[in-house]
Design a protein around this motif. Structure first.
Motif, PDB file in Angstrom:
ATOM      1  N   ASP A   1      44.335  29.180  73.000  1.00 59.38           N
ATOM      2  CA  ASP A   1      42.927  29.537  73.149  1.00 59.38           C
ATOM      3  C   ASP A   1      42.108  28.457  73.842  1.00 59.38           C
ATOM      4  OD1 ASP A   1      43.511  31.878  71.837  1.00 59.38           O
ATOM      5  OD2 ASP A   1      42.753  31.194  69.902  1.00 59.38           O
ATOM      6  N   LYS A   2      42.696  27.307  74.107  1.00 56.13           N
ATOM      7  CA  LYS A   2      41.947  26.233  74.763  1.00 56.13           C
ATOM      8  C   LYS A   2      41.749  26.605  76.226  1.00 56.13           C
ATOM      9  CE  LYS A   2      41.731  21.346  75.610  1.00 56.13           C
ATOM     10  NZ  LYS A   2      42.367  20.049  75.506  1.00 56.13           N
ATOM     11  N   SER A   3      40.473  26.653  76.628  1.00 56.28           N
ATOM     12  CA  SER A   3      40.191  27.065  77.985  1.00 56.28           C
ATOM     13  C   SER A   3      38.741  26.789  78.340  1.00 56.28           C
ATOM     14  CB  SER A   3      40.483  28.567  78.139  1.00 56.28           C
ATOM     15  OG  SER A   3      40.380  28.947  79.485  1.00 56.28           O
ATOM     16  N   THR A   4      38.422  27.012  79.602  1.00 54.79           N
ATOM     17  CA  THR A   4      37.043  26.952  80.072  1.00 54.79           C
ATOM     18  C   THR A   4      36.371  28.282  79.762  1.00 54.79           C
ATOM     19  OG1 THR A   4      37.695  27.771  82.233  1.00 54.79           O
ATOM     20  CG2 THR A   4      37.661  25.373  81.942  1.00 54.79           C
ATOM     21  N   GLY A   5      35.097  28.401  80.111  1.00 52.07           N
ATOM     22  CA  GLY A   5      34.346  29.630  79.825  1.00 52.07           C
ATOM     23  C   GLY A   5      34.966  30.873  80.418  1.00 52.07           C
ATOM     24  N   TRP A   6      35.307  30.829  81.710  1.00 49.23           N
ATOM     25  CA  TRP A   6      35.865  32.036  82.325  1.00 49.23           C
ATOM     26  C   TRP A   6      37.232  32.375  81.740  1.00 49.23           C
ATOM     27  CZ3 TRP A   6      40.500  32.121  84.797  1.00 49.23           C
ATOM     28  CH2 TRP A   6      41.018  30.920  85.249  1.00 49.23           C
ATOM     29  N   GLY A   7      38.020  31.346  81.360  1.00 45.64           N
ATOM     30  CA  GLY A   7      39.324  31.597  80.756  1.00 45.64           C
ATOM     31  C   GLY A   7      39.199  32.231  79.381  1.00 45.64           C
TER      32      GLY A   7
ATOM     33  N   ARG B   1      40.371  36.012  78.111  1.00 46.38           N
ATOM     34  CA  ARG B   1      41.134  36.266  76.885  1.00 46.38           C
ATOM     35  C   ARG B   1      40.417  37.309  76.011  1.00 46.38           C
ATOM     36  NH1 ARG B   1      42.359  31.357  78.593  1.00 46.38           N
ATOM     37  NH2 ARG B   1      44.385  30.402  78.152  1.00 46.38           N
ATOM     38  N   ILE B   2      39.102  37.222  75.934  1.00 45.35           N
ATOM     39  CA  ILE B   2      38.325  38.213  75.168  1.00 45.35           C
ATOM     40  C   ILE B   2      38.551  39.600  75.759  1.00 45.35           C
ATOM     41  CG2 ILE B   2      35.989  38.995  74.580  1.00 45.35           C
ATOM     42  CD1 ILE B   2      35.262  35.918  74.533  1.00 45.35           C
ATOM     43  N   LEU B   3      38.503  39.703  77.077  1.00 40.83           N
ATOM     44  CA  LEU B   3      38.745  40.992  77.732  1.00 40.83           C
ATOM     45  C   LEU B   3      40.147  41.515  77.426  1.00 40.83           C
ATOM     46  CD1 LEU B   3      36.962  40.173  81.051  1.00 40.83           C
ATOM     47  CD2 LEU B   3      36.529  42.235  79.714  1.00 40.83           C
ATOM     48  N   CYS B   4      41.135  40.639  77.487  1.00 43.98           N
ATOM     49  CA  CYS B   4      42.519  41.067  77.211  1.00 43.98           C
ATOM     50  C   CYS B   4      42.679  41.524  75.767  1.00 43.98           C
ATOM     51  CB  CYS B   4      43.492  39.931  77.520  1.00 43.98           C
ATOM     52  SG  CYS B   4      43.689  39.569  79.270  1.00 43.98           S
ATOM     53  N   TYR B   5      42.168  40.737  74.826  1.00 45.00           N
ATOM     54  CA  TYR B   5      42.293  41.121  73.416  1.00 45.00           C
ATOM     55  C   TYR B   5      41.490  42.389  73.101  1.00 45.00           C
ATOM     56  CZ  TYR B   5      44.997  37.056  71.928  1.00 45.00           C
ATOM     57  OH  TYR B   5      45.992  36.126  71.749  1.00 45.00           O
ATOM     58  N   ALA B   6      40.355  42.590  73.775  1.00 46.02           N
ATOM     59  CA  ALA B   6      39.599  43.830  73.580  1.00 46.02           C
ATOM     60  C   ALA B   6      40.431  45.021  74.035  1.00 46.02           C
ATOM     61  CB  ALA B   6      38.275  43.779  74.337  1.00 46.02           C
ATOM     62  N   ARG B   7      41.077  44.903  75.195  1.00 44.08           N
ATOM     63  CA  ARG B   7      41.916  45.997  75.692  1.00 44.08           C
ATOM     64  C   ARG B   7      43.096  46.260  74.754  1.00 44.08           C
ATOM     65  NH1 ARG B   7      42.316  48.412  80.855  1.00 44.08           N
ATOM     66  NH2 ARG B   7      40.068  48.064  80.837  1.00 44.08           N
TER      67      ARG B   7
ATOM     68  N   LYS C   1      34.201  30.732  69.612  1.00 44.62           N
ATOM     69  CA  LYS C   1      34.706  29.555  70.333  1.00 44.62           C
ATOM     70  C   LYS C   1      33.997  29.408  71.668  1.00 44.62           C
ATOM     71  CE  LYS C   1      39.034  27.446  71.915  1.00 44.62           C
ATOM     72  NZ  LYS C   1      38.603  26.136  71.441  1.00 44.62           N
ATOM     73  N   PHE C   2      33.818  30.508  72.374  1.00 42.98           N
ATOM     74  CA  PHE C   2      33.122  30.485  73.660  1.00 42.98           C
ATOM     75  C   PHE C   2      31.726  29.879  73.500  1.00 42.98           C
ATOM     76  CE2 PHE C   2      30.416  32.174  76.947  1.00 42.98           C
ATOM     77  CZ  PHE C   2      31.210  32.259  78.081  1.00 42.98           C
ATOM     78  N   ILE C   3      30.980  30.380  72.528  1.00 44.62           N
ATOM     79  CA  ILE C   3      29.603  29.919  72.321  1.00 44.62           C
ATOM     80  C   ILE C   3      29.566  28.468  71.850  1.00 44.62           C
ATOM     81  CG2 ILE C   3      27.533  30.262  70.908  1.00 44.62           C
ATOM     82  CD1 ILE C   3      28.202  33.318  71.093  1.00 44.62           C
TER      83      ILE C   3
ATOM     84  N   ASN D   1      20.879  26.115  77.712  1.00 49.61           N
ATOM     85  CA  ASN D   1      20.227  27.168  78.502  1.00 49.61           C
ATOM     86  C   ASN D   1      21.071  28.447  78.570  1.00 49.61           C
ATOM     87  OD1 ASN D   1      22.263  26.479  80.245  1.00 49.61           O
ATOM     88  ND2 ASN D   1      20.922  25.818  81.904  1.00 49.61           N
ATOM     89  N   LEU D   2      22.155  28.488  77.808  1.00 52.77           N
ATOM     90  CA  LEU D   2      23.091  29.609  77.688  1.00 52.77           C
ATOM     91  C   LEU D   2      24.017  29.777  78.883  1.00 52.77           C
ATOM     92  CD1 LEU D   2      20.908  32.307  75.872  1.00 52.77           C
ATOM     93  CD2 LEU D   2      22.423  30.583  74.897  1.00 52.77           C
ATOM     94  N   PHE D   3      24.007  28.852  79.838  1.00 49.80           N
ATOM     95  CA  PHE D   3      24.983  28.886  80.925  1.00 49.80           C
ATOM     96  C   PHE D   3      26.339  28.445  80.392  1.00 49.80           C
ATOM     97  CE2 PHE D   3      21.849  28.053  84.675  1.00 49.80           C
ATOM     98  CZ  PHE D   3      21.466  29.369  84.638  1.00 49.80           C
ATOM     99  N   SER D   4      27.378  29.055  80.918  1.00 50.65           N
ATOM    100  CA  SER D   4      28.734  28.664  80.570  1.00 50.65           C
ATOM    101  C   SER D   4      29.119  27.419  81.370  1.00 50.65           C
ATOM    102  CB  SER D   4      29.691  29.818  80.895  1.00 50.65           C
ATOM    103  OG  SER D   4      31.024  29.434  80.676  1.00 50.65           O
ATOM    104  N   THR D   5      29.729  26.465  80.697  1.00 54.35           N
ATOM    105  CA  THR D   5      30.095  25.207  81.354  1.00 54.35           C
ATOM    106  C   THR D   5      31.422  25.321  82.086  1.00 54.35           C
ATOM    107  OG1 THR D   5      31.261  24.399  79.424  1.00 54.35           O
ATOM    108  CG2 THR D   5      28.934  23.826  79.608  1.00 54.35           C
ATOM    109  N   HIS D   6      31.663  24.422  82.901  1.00 59.39           N
ATOM    110  CA  HIS D   6      32.856  24.073  83.666  1.00 59.39           C
ATOM    111  C   HIS D   6      32.267  23.415  84.885  1.00 59.39           C
ATOM    112  CE1 HIS D   6      37.096  25.133  85.304  1.00 59.39           C
ATOM    113  NE2 HIS D   6      36.739  23.906  85.582  1.00 59.39           N
ATOM    114  N   PRO D   7      31.959  22.160  84.671  1.00 62.92           N
ATOM    115  CA  PRO D   7      30.987  21.439  85.497  1.00 62.92           C
ATOM    116  C   PRO D   7      30.907  21.918  86.939  1.00 62.92           C
ATOM    117  CG  PRO D   7      32.179  19.924  84.114  1.00 62.92           C
ATOM    118  CD  PRO D   7      32.792  21.264  83.899  1.00 62.92           C
ATOM    119  N   PRO D   8      29.656  22.129  87.409  1.00 62.72           N
ATOM    120  CA  PRO D   8      28.416  21.967  86.658  1.00 62.72           C
ATOM    121  C   PRO D   8      28.089  23.200  85.819  1.00 62.72           C
ATOM    122  CG  PRO D   8      27.882  22.549  88.902  1.00 62.72           C
ATOM    123  CD  PRO D   8      29.396  22.445  88.824  1.00 62.72           C
ATOM    124  N   PHE D   9      28.394  24.402  86.290  1.00 61.56           N
ATOM    125  CA  PHE D   9      28.225  25.589  85.450  1.00 61.56           C
ATOM    126  C   PHE D   9      28.987  26.734  86.089  1.00 61.56           C
ATOM    127  CE2 PHE D   9      25.338  28.281  87.820  1.00 61.56           C
ATOM    128  CZ  PHE D   9      25.211  29.434  87.083  1.00 61.56           C
TER     129      PHE D   9
END
Length: 177
Positions: free
Chosen positions: A18-24, A28-34, A47-49, A56-64
């Motif tokens: 489960d260790k990943s950046t925001g998009w990763g 995973r959320i999309l895959c598990y939902a399916r 974990k994402f949040i 500011n609610l932007f997802s990180t992975h420098p800079p955003f």
């Protein structure tokens, strides 16, 4: 809808961790939902949040990274409604912690606009607006779904293999429970 493939997908996702950046995490959320693993989705959303969202609610992975934000919301929608198998699957990946809620304006394949309300983890009511006038097919927990026209009159449906289907008219909204 193939149990062997589902197990293989879950094994692959588990092995990746489960260790990943925001998009990763969003992916995973999309895959598990399916895969209809709502509680796993819920833990990944937390974990994402906690791990990838700035003040500011932007997802990180420098800079955003906006695809993390968009992917998270897409995953949450996928948890509440899926339509890739030829029918509208209602609340397919609802986690236990989302025991009560409502959503409106979800679009399903076939150009159907869906709104849902649930309580105690169970569907209470919903609406589907037919934007094209095609046949609508709904699935919820393998149960027969009662469908009503805009005047509250129950309409004729067919029920087969856990799916309730009915004819629609373009522009009309139907209630179901």
């Amino acid at each position: 809808d193939n149990e062997n493939l589902k197990k293989a997908c879950i094994t692959t996702l588990t092995d990746r961790g489960d260790k990943s950046t925001g998009w990763g995490l969003a992916m995973r959320i999309l895959c598990y939902a399916r895969l209809m693993e709502g509680n796993k989705c819920d833990s990944l959303i937390t974990k994402f949040i906690n791990d990838t969202v700035l003040n500011n609610l932007f997802s990180t992975h420098p800079p955003f990274q906006i695809d993390g934000n968009f992917g998270l919301l897409a995953g949450m929608c996928e948890m509440l409604l899926q339509s890739h198998l030829g029918y509208i699957h209602i609340l397919p990946s609802l986690p236990e912690s989302w025991s009560e809620g409502e959503i409106s304006g979800l679009l399903a394949r076939g150009n159907f606009e869906v709104s849902l309300k649930w309580k105690d983890g169970k569907l209470k009511e919903g609406t589907v607006k037919s934007n094209c006038g095609e046949k609508c097919a709904l699935k919820y927990d393998g149960k027969i779904i009662l469908v009503y026209d805009e005047d509250g009159k129950e309409i004729e449906t067919q029920f087969e293999n856990g799916i309730t289907s009915f004819a629609t008219e373009k522009g009309k909204t139907y209630k179901f429970s």
